[in-house]
Design an enzyme around this catalytic site. Structure first.
Site, PDB file in Angstrom:
ATOM      1  CG  ASP A 149      40.150  31.030  24.710  1.00  0.00           C
ATOM      2  OD1 ASP A 149      39.406  31.286  23.691  1.00  0.00           O
ATOM      3  OD2 ASP A 149      41.136  31.559  24.796  1.00  0.00           O
TER       4      ASP A 149
ATOM      5  NE  ARG B 207      40.177  35.468  23.591  1.00  0.00           N
ATOM      6  CZ  ARG B 207      41.376  35.418  23.366  1.00  0.00           C
ATOM      7  NH1 ARG B 207      42.189  36.479  23.807  1.00  0.00           N
ATOM      8  NH2 ARG B 207      42.012  33.856  23.255  1.00  0.00           N
ATOM      9  CG  ASN B 208      37.740  34.059  26.695  1.00  0.00           C
ATOM     10  OD1 ASN B 208      36.816  34.298  26.169  1.00  0.00           O
ATOM     11  ND2 ASN B 208      38.651  33.098  26.088  1.00  0.00           N
TER      12      ASN B 208
ATOM     13  CG  ASP C  55      32.440  31.734  28.324  1.00  0.00           C
ATOM     14  OD1 ASP C  55      32.527  32.760  28.090  1.00  0.00           O
ATOM     15  OD2 ASP C  55      31.464  31.073  28.636  1.00  0.00           O
TER      16      ASP C  55
HETATM   17  C1  LIG Z   1      27.948  44.465  30.882  1.00  0.00           C
HETATM   18  N1  LIG Z   1      27.793  42.977  31.266  1.00  0.00           N
HETATM   19  C2  LIG Z   1      28.202  42.054  30.434  1.00  0.00           C
HETATM   20  O1  LIG Z   1      28.272  41.955  29.085  1.00  0.00           O
HETATM   21  N2  LIG Z   1      28.298  40.735  30.976  1.00  0.00           N
HETATM   22  C3  LIG Z   1      28.299  39.610  30.481  1.00  0.00           C
HETATM   23  C4  LIG Z   1      28.721  39.386  28.954  1.00  0.00           C
HETATM   24  C5  LIG Z   1      28.674  37.937  28.481  1.00  0.00           C
HETATM   25  C6  LIG Z   1      29.315  37.720  27.215  1.00  0.00           C
HETATM   26  C7  LIG Z   1      28.476  38.232  26.301  1.00  0.00           C
HETATM   27  C8  LIG Z   1      28.602  38.204  24.827  1.00  0.00           C
HETATM   28  C9  LIG Z   1      29.477  37.164  24.327  1.00  0.00           C
HETATM   29  C10 LIG Z   1      30.164  36.502  25.381  1.00  0.00           C
HETATM   30  N3  LIG Z   1      31.239  35.479  25.036  1.00  0.00           N
HETATM   31  C11 LIG Z   1      32.592  35.816  24.632  1.00  0.00           C
HETATM   32  N4  LIG Z   1      33.335  35.052  24.474  1.00  0.00           N
HETATM   33  C12 LIG Z   1      33.068  33.692  24.502  1.00  0.00           C
HETATM   34  C13 LIG Z   1      34.124  32.626  24.105  1.00  0.00           C
HETATM   35  C14 LIG Z   1      34.169  31.194  24.133  1.00  0.00           C
HETATM   36  C15 LIG Z   1      35.067  30.568  23.760  1.00  0.00           C
HETATM   37  C16 LIG Z   1      34.541  28.774  23.758  1.00  0.00           C
HETATM   38  C17 LIG Z   1      35.789  30.783  22.605  1.00  0.00           C
HETATM   39  C18 LIG Z   1      36.124  30.271  25.033  1.00  0.00           C
HETATM   40  C19 LIG Z   1      32.677  30.760  24.381  1.00  0.00           C
HETATM   41  C20 LIG Z   1      31.820  31.606  24.623  1.00  0.00           C
HETATM   42  C21 LIG Z   1      32.002  33.161  24.801  1.00  0.00           C
HETATM   43  C22 LIG Z   1      30.625  34.252  25.094  1.00  0.00           C
HETATM   44  O2  LIG Z   1      29.628  33.848  25.146  1.00  0.00           O
HETATM   45  C23 LIG Z   1      29.991  36.714  26.786  1.00  0.00           C
HETATM   46  C24 LIG Z   1      30.738  35.921  27.709  1.00  0.00           C
HETATM   47  C25 LIG Z   1      28.550  36.893  29.439  1.00  0.00           C
HETATM   48  N5  LIG Z   1      28.355  36.963  30.634  1.00  0.00           N
HETATM   49  C26 LIG Z   1      28.025  36.137  31.879  1.00  0.00           C
HETATM   50  C27 LIG Z   1      28.211  38.420  31.275  1.00  0.00           C
HETATM   51  O3  LIG Z   1      27.895  38.645  32.622  1.00  0.00           O
END
Ligand SMILES: CNC(=O)Nc1cc(-c2cccc(-n3cnc4cc(C(C)(C)C)ccc4c3=O)c2C)cn(C)c1=O
Length: 285
Positions: free
Chosen positions: A147, A151-152, A165
């Site tokens: 994926d 956005r990722n 991710d």
């Molecule tokens: C201001 N700084 C920040 O916000 N830093 C950060 C924000 C996020 C964050 C916050 C909310 C949601 C998600 N998020 C988004 N899409 C995702 C998609 C998937 C898949 C499986 C669909 C690919 C899995 C997990 C996630 C997920 O956890 C992330 C990565 C993660 N990290 C490491 C940061 O440093």
């Protein structure tokens, strides 16, 4: 890997396995947002290390399979990959603890800084090269993202960009996301062989990387605009590809187009892409 493959830590048997994090060593701070698995918060690990903590919502992930895979994921270490520090898997919800990136997702960063970034194609190309380096590392380790999209990816200080991710898509339980007919399936980043047979490979990641390059050079536009998923599938299968973004000069668009070769074998590897993009960026100087 069998235990004898792993160097035996001096404290063998006394501490958890090294990918297991003691929740008592975590101090949770503000919420960063929520993703496929639920809420993610910023935190401190062992008092000083900035981390992001995914608190897995029940029923969103096949947890046991993921915990097994986490051992492999903690070993994937590269300056352009968001580092998985470990998991808290002794009680529910499980926590996934990773490196913290202060500027959030690349997609939001591109949209927020469109004016300054739009005028700086050297920086846009550098961001693409950083993602390519992270993906070339995964490719070398036969690791498929499944994926890859702006956005990722996440942005840190000094315009550092890292892939996040990777591989997690395999553990999502929501079939709206996992099946190609689902409303959450990333159709606009999927090549023909994924649309038709969900056949993922590093070459399907390369296709998605081409779309990510298009996202970067349009400063975060939605690929194919407001076209419905069915219309995008039809175009992709007919070989219609995304148009050249205004900010994108011909040599870079030529690289993008190679990522969208209909046949996966014809697409370049990330290793080759990295060399091509670096030589284009040197031509810029
Ligand atoms: C201001 N700084 C920040 O916000 N830093 C950060 C924000 C996020 C964050 C916050 C909310 C949601 C998600 N998020 C988004 N899409 C995702 C998609 C998937 C898949 C499986 C669909 C690919 C899995 C997990 C996630 C997920 O956890 C992330 C990565 C993660 N990290 C490491 C940061 O440093």
């Amino acid at each position: 890997t069998s235990p004898c493959d792993r160097p035996v830590p001096p404290t063998a048997g006394l501490s958890h396995d090294k990918w297991e994090i003691d929740p008592a060593e975590l101090h949770l701070l503000e919420e960063l947002g929520s993703g496929q698995f639920g809420v993610v918060r910023r935190g401190k690990w062992r008092g000083t290390i900035d981390v992001a903590v995914k608190m897995m919502k029940e029923g969103t992930m096949s947890e046991d399979d993921f915990i097994e895979e986490a051992k492999v994921m903690t070993k994937l270490q590269h300056q352009n990959l968001v580092q998985l520090y470990g998991v808290c898997s002794k009680d529910r919800p499980i926590y996934i603890v990773t490196e913290y990136m202060r500027h959030g997702s690349l997609l939001n960063y591109l949209r927020r800084h469109e004016t300054s970034l739009g005028a700086n194609v050297g920086l846009l190309l550098d961001m693409c090269i950083q993602v390519c380096k992270g993906m070339a590392y995964l490719e070398r380790h036969n690791y498929i993202h499944r994926d890859l999209a702006a956005r990722n990816c996440l942005v840190g200080s000094e315009n550092v960009v890292k892939v996040a991710d990777f591989g997690l898509a395999r553990y999502v339980l929501d079939d709206q996301y996992t099946s190609s007919g689902g409303t959450k399936f990333p159709i606009k980043w999927a090549p023909p062989e994924v649309l038709n047979y969900t056949r993922f490979s590093s070459k399907s990641d390369v296709w998605a990387y081409g779309v990510l390059m298009w996202e970067v050079f349009t400063c975060g536009k939605m690929p194919y605009g407001r076209l419905k998923n069915t219309e995008v599938v039809e175009r992709v299968q007919r070989g219609i590809i995304l148009e050249r973004p205004k900010a994108c000069f011909k040599e870079v668009y030529e690289v993008m187009r190679k990522c969208w070769a209909h046949c996966p074998e014809v697409r370049p590897s990330f290793r080759v892409l990295k060399e091509q993009l670096i030589s284009v960026s040197q031509g810029l100087v």
